[in-house]
Write a protein that holds these residues in place. Structure first.
Motif, PDB file in Angstrom:
ATOM      1  N   PHE A  89     -15.977   0.269  37.806  1.00  0.00           N
ATOM      2  CA  PHE A  89     -16.015   0.848  36.417  1.00  0.00           C
ATOM      3  C   PHE A  89     -14.749   1.968  36.654  1.00  0.00           C
ATOM      4  CE2 PHE A  89     -20.991   1.076  37.229  1.00  0.00           C
ATOM      5  CZ  PHE A  89     -20.994   0.009  36.427  1.00  0.00           C
ATOM      6  N   PHE A  90     -14.225   2.298  35.256  1.00  0.00           N
ATOM      7  CA  PHE A  90     -13.081   2.990  35.275  1.00  0.00           C
ATOM      8  C   PHE A  90     -13.146   4.042  34.569  1.00  0.00           C
ATOM      9  CE2 PHE A  90     -12.602  -1.038  32.334  1.00  0.00           C
ATOM     10  CZ  PHE A  90     -12.777  -0.289  30.807  1.00  0.00           C
ATOM     11  N   THR A  91     -14.616   4.497  33.935  1.00  0.00           N
ATOM     12  CA  THR A  91     -14.676   5.598  33.386  1.00  0.00           C
ATOM     13  C   THR A  91     -14.267   6.974  34.025  1.00  0.00           C
ATOM     14  OG1 THR A  91     -16.589   4.906  32.780  1.00  0.00           O
ATOM     15  CG2 THR A  91     -16.366   7.297  32.202  1.00  0.00           C
ATOM     16  N   ALA A  92     -14.145   7.302  35.295  1.00  0.00           N
ATOM     17  CA  ALA A  92     -13.704   8.430  35.963  1.00  0.00           C
ATOM     18  C   ALA A  92     -12.151   7.982  35.998  1.00  0.00           C
ATOM     19  CB  ALA A  92     -14.227   8.645  37.073  1.00  0.00           C
ATOM     20  N   MET A  93     -11.746   6.938  36.394  1.00  0.00           N
ATOM     21  CA  MET A  93     -10.230   6.704  36.627  1.00  0.00           C
ATOM     22  C   MET A  93      -9.545   7.068  35.254  1.00  0.00           C
ATOM     23  SD  MET A  93      -7.838   5.653  38.973  1.00  0.00           S
ATOM     24  CE  MET A  93      -8.745   4.452  39.785  1.00  0.00           C
ATOM     25  N   GLU A  94     -10.066   6.530  34.105  1.00  0.00           N
ATOM     26  CA  GLU A  94      -9.380   6.890  32.915  1.00  0.00           C
ATOM     27  C   GLU A  94      -9.221   8.446  32.556  1.00  0.00           C
ATOM     28  OE1 GLU A  94      -9.572   2.929  30.135  1.00  0.00           O
ATOM     29  OE2 GLU A  94     -10.849   4.432  29.428  1.00  0.00           O
ATOM     30  N   LYS A  95     -10.194   9.168  32.978  1.00  0.00           N
ATOM     31  CA  LYS A  95     -10.396  10.600  32.671  1.00  0.00           C
ATOM     32  C   LYS A  95      -9.521  11.257  33.563  1.00  0.00           C
ATOM     33  CE  LYS A  95     -14.999  10.536  30.655  1.00  0.00           C
ATOM     34  NZ  LYS A  95     -16.734  11.165  30.841  1.00  0.00           N
ATOM     35  N   VAL A  96      -9.641  10.850  34.648  1.00  0.00           N
ATOM     36  CA  VAL A  96      -8.892  11.648  35.882  1.00  0.00           C
ATOM     37  C   VAL A  96      -7.185  11.595  35.643  1.00  0.00           C
ATOM     38  CG1 VAL A  96      -8.157  11.717  38.336  1.00  0.00           C
ATOM     39  CG2 VAL A  96     -10.589  11.979  37.744  1.00  0.00           C
ATOM     40  N   THR A  97      -7.154  10.097  35.617  1.00  0.00           N
ATOM     41  CA  THR A  97      -5.485   9.579  35.518  1.00  0.00           C
ATOM     42  C   THR A  97      -4.983   9.738  34.198  1.00  0.00           C
ATOM     43  OG1 THR A  97      -5.960   7.377  35.425  1.00  0.00           O
ATOM     44  CG2 THR A  97      -5.772   8.530  37.536  1.00  0.00           C
ATOM     45  N   GLY A  98      -5.603   9.587  33.032  1.00  0.00           N
ATOM     46  CA  GLY A  98      -5.077   9.322  31.802  1.00  0.00           C
ATOM     47  C   GLY A  98      -4.562   7.934  31.499  1.00  0.00           C
ATOM     48  N   VAL A  99      -4.757   6.930  32.685  1.00  0.00           N
ATOM     49  CA  VAL A  99      -4.228   5.723  32.453  1.00  0.00           C
ATOM     50  C   VAL A  99      -5.111   4.870  31.520  1.00  0.00           C
ATOM     51  CG1 VAL A  99      -3.452   3.594  33.646  1.00  0.00           C
ATOM     52  CG2 VAL A  99      -2.917   5.842  34.541  1.00  0.00           C
ATOM     53  N   ASN A 100      -4.656   4.166  30.663  1.00  0.00           N
ATOM     54  CA  ASN A 100      -5.728   3.353  29.784  1.00  0.00           C
ATOM     55  C   ASN A 100      -6.013   2.002  30.320  1.00  0.00           C
ATOM     56  OD1 ASN A 100      -6.990   1.720  27.799  1.00  0.00           O
ATOM     57  ND2 ASN A 100      -5.895   2.853  26.122  1.00  0.00           N
ATOM     58  N   ILE A 101      -6.788   1.935  31.212  1.00  0.00           N
ATOM     59  CA  ILE A 101      -7.200   0.633  32.064  1.00  0.00           C
ATOM     60  C   ILE A 101      -7.752  -0.387  31.340  1.00  0.00           C
ATOM     61  CG2 ILE A 101      -8.637  -0.056  34.008  1.00  0.00           C
ATOM     62  CD1 ILE A 101      -6.819   2.199  34.989  1.00  0.00           C
ATOM     63  N   ALA A 102      -8.603   0.200  30.389  1.00  0.00           N
ATOM     64  CA  ALA A 102      -9.034  -0.935  29.316  1.00  0.00           C
ATOM     65  C   ALA A 102      -8.058  -1.838  28.948  1.00  0.00           C
ATOM     66  CB  ALA A 102      -9.953  -0.493  28.200  1.00  0.00           C
ATOM     67  N   ALA A 103      -6.947  -0.887  28.105  1.00  0.00           N
ATOM     68  CA  ALA A 103      -5.800  -1.582  27.593  1.00  0.00           C
ATOM     69  C   ALA A 103      -5.136  -2.481  28.438  1.00  0.00           C
ATOM     70  CB  ALA A 103      -4.903  -0.601  27.044  1.00  0.00           C
ATOM     71  N   ALA A 104      -4.700  -2.251  29.702  1.00  0.00           N
ATOM     72  CA  ALA A 104      -4.266  -2.780  30.799  1.00  0.00           C
ATOM     73  C   ALA A 104      -4.782  -3.983  31.027  1.00  0.00           C
ATOM     74  CB  ALA A 104      -4.082  -2.236  31.919  1.00  0.00           C
ATOM     75  N   TYR A 105      -6.160  -4.194  30.893  1.00  0.00           N
ATOM     76  CA  TYR A 105      -6.892  -5.417  31.268  1.00  0.00           C
ATOM     77  C   TYR A 105      -7.091  -6.302  30.344  1.00  0.00           C
ATOM     78  CZ  TYR A 105     -10.706  -8.194  33.710  1.00  0.00           C
ATOM     79  OH  TYR A 105     -11.623  -9.141  34.307  1.00  0.00           O
ATOM     80  N   ALA A 106      -6.993  -5.716  29.037  1.00  0.00           N
ATOM     81  CA  ALA A 106      -7.232  -6.712  27.699  1.00  0.00           C
ATOM     82  C   ALA A 106      -5.843  -7.375  27.760  1.00  0.00           C
ATOM     83  CB  ALA A 106      -7.493  -5.744  26.633  1.00  0.00           C
ATOM     84  N   GLU A 107      -4.757  -6.375  27.796  1.00  0.00           N
ATOM     85  CA  GLU A 107      -3.387  -6.982  27.572  1.00  0.00           C
ATOM     86  C   GLU A 107      -3.000  -8.125  28.610  1.00  0.00           C
ATOM     87  OE1 GLU A 107       0.025  -7.875  25.830  1.00  0.00           O
ATOM     88  OE2 GLU A 107      -1.394  -6.157  25.118  1.00  0.00           O
ATOM     89  N   HIS A 108      -3.582  -8.075  29.924  1.00  0.00           N
ATOM     90  CA  HIS A 108      -3.828  -9.154  31.102  1.00  0.00           C
ATOM     91  C   HIS A 108      -4.174 -10.279  30.416  1.00  0.00           C
ATOM     92  CE1 HIS A 108      -3.843 -11.308  34.650  1.00  0.00           C
ATOM     93  NE2 HIS A 108      -5.075 -11.279  34.650  1.00  0.00           N
ATOM     94  N   ILE A 109      -5.533 -10.157  29.935  1.00  0.00           N
ATOM     95  CA  ILE A 109      -6.500 -11.174  29.628  1.00  0.00           C
ATOM     96  C   ILE A 109      -5.654 -11.991  28.490  1.00  0.00           C
ATOM     97  CG2 ILE A 109      -8.672 -11.747  28.611  1.00  0.00           C
ATOM     98  CD1 ILE A 109      -9.765  -9.350  29.938  1.00  0.00           C
ATOM     99  N   VAL A 110      -5.367 -11.249  27.457  1.00  0.00           N
ATOM    100  CA  VAL A 110      -4.740 -11.929  26.315  1.00  0.00           C
ATOM    101  C   VAL A 110      -3.514 -12.779  26.770  1.00  0.00           C
ATOM    102  CG1 VAL A 110      -3.598 -11.723  24.099  1.00  0.00           C
ATOM    103  CG2 VAL A 110      -5.733 -10.393  24.665  1.00  0.00           C
ATOM    104  N   SER A 111      -2.479 -12.217  27.601  1.00  0.00           N
ATOM    105  CA  SER A 111      -1.446 -12.710  27.944  1.00  0.00           C
ATOM    106  C   SER A 111      -2.025 -13.838  28.782  1.00  0.00           C
ATOM    107  CB  SER A 111      -0.700 -11.800  28.927  1.00  0.00           C
ATOM    108  OG  SER A 111       0.443 -12.392  29.424  1.00  0.00           O
TER     109      SER A 111
END
Length: 293
Positions: A267-289
């Motif tokens: 899960f990346f809920t806490a990671m996004e909140k704590v770090t400000g990194v958009n994990i979902a965007a990074a994963y989506a970009e990897h998948i589409v690529s």
């Protein structure tokens, strides 16, 4: 493109729903139609001719469940899964994870797989426990091979406790591990996407030897060293993961360099909140690529 984001049939956790919704939003921003499906609709099954039938006409699957039967059928039908069936299987079973990493040069706690009993009337094997305490010393960590969010992880401080846990888990796949005292109540969770460590947080607990956020731990941003990032990226590559969360323990020198666990569906809920990194965007970009490539 069109995809299905498959989540567990029985979970209604906020973190699970957040993960699926965020990924759907980010994929759709990149032109992918995404359906979130609970894994209770038998999207794949074996028909009367013995062939695998899959509903939905999807181009790929974002698989956020651990049901190995459905993931196997989906992959055998020709669909690309993120993560793959084999990667999910390796990470779902903690013992399989460490066996998969063996020989890769990655430091892990000394690990012994537990004796699996098929006879409820059998007696505990004392000689085996002699070996466990001889190789590991106390405290000893005992983990059920299947489990997440810090559940199914125990600490034995004595022979009496070791026997108690070993007896309770005789019919459950489990393992014994060396206790890393320098990392008691603290670890580093690292998210790896597409072979790159993209975010990390230090997790801490003042009341439990486990640092999981779900068990009351708190997180703070953590700046990864090149060494820790390289270890995590190596582990993801060895296990064949597109996406994962890796928990790293601190060594005596203060470096987060001992691999504790790998979660293919972190899960990346806490990671996004704590770090400000958009994990979902990074994963989506990897998948589409990957799909375009």
């Amino acid at each position: 493109m069109k995809c299905a984001i498959i989540v567990n049939a029985y979970t209604y956790m906020a973190s699970s729903e957040y993960q699926a919704t965020r990924l759907k939003d980010e994929l759709e921003l990149r032109g992918v139609r995404a359906d979130i499906l609970r894994n209770d609709g038998f999207i794949a099954y074996i028909d009367k001719s013995g062939e695998i039938s899959v509903a939905g006409n999807y181009d790929f699957i974002v698989y956020l469940d651990k049901d190995k039967y459905i993931s196997s059928m989906l992959e055998r039908s020709g669909l690309r899964l993120f993560n793959s069936h084999s990667a999910i299987r390796l990470c779902d079973d903690k013992a399989a994870t460490f066996i998969g990493l063996a020989g890769s040069g990655i430091a892990v706690p000394r690990t012994l797989t537990g004796l699996l009993c098929y006879d409820s009337s059998a007696k505990l094997n004392g000689r085996a426990l002699d070996k466990v305490q001889s190789l590991l010393g106390y405290p000893i960590i005992i983990k059920e091979c299947y489990g997440s969010l810090g559940k199914g992880v125990y600490k034995a401080d004595s022979r009496e406790q070791l026997e108690q846990y070993a007896l309770e888990l005789m019919g459950t796949p489990h393992l014994f591990q060396q206790y890393i005292s320098d990392s008691e109540g603290v670890d580093v969770r690292v998210i790896v996407v597409g072979g790159k460590a993209v975010a990390a947080m230090r997790r801490m607990s003042s009341s439990d030897f486990r640092s999981n956020i779900e068990l009351g731990g708190v997180g703070e941003p953590y700046e990864l060293s090149d060494k820790t990032a390289a270890i995590c990226e190596r582990a993801a590559a060895v296990l064949g993961l597109d996406y994962c969360g890796i928990d790293m323990l601190f060594s005596r020198g203060g470096e987060a360099e001992i691999l504790c666990e790998v979660n293919s569906n972190a899960f990346f809920t806490a990671m996004e909140k704590v770090t400000g990194v958009n994990i979902a965007a990074a994963y989506a970009e990897h998948i589409v690529s990957e799909m375009r490539r």
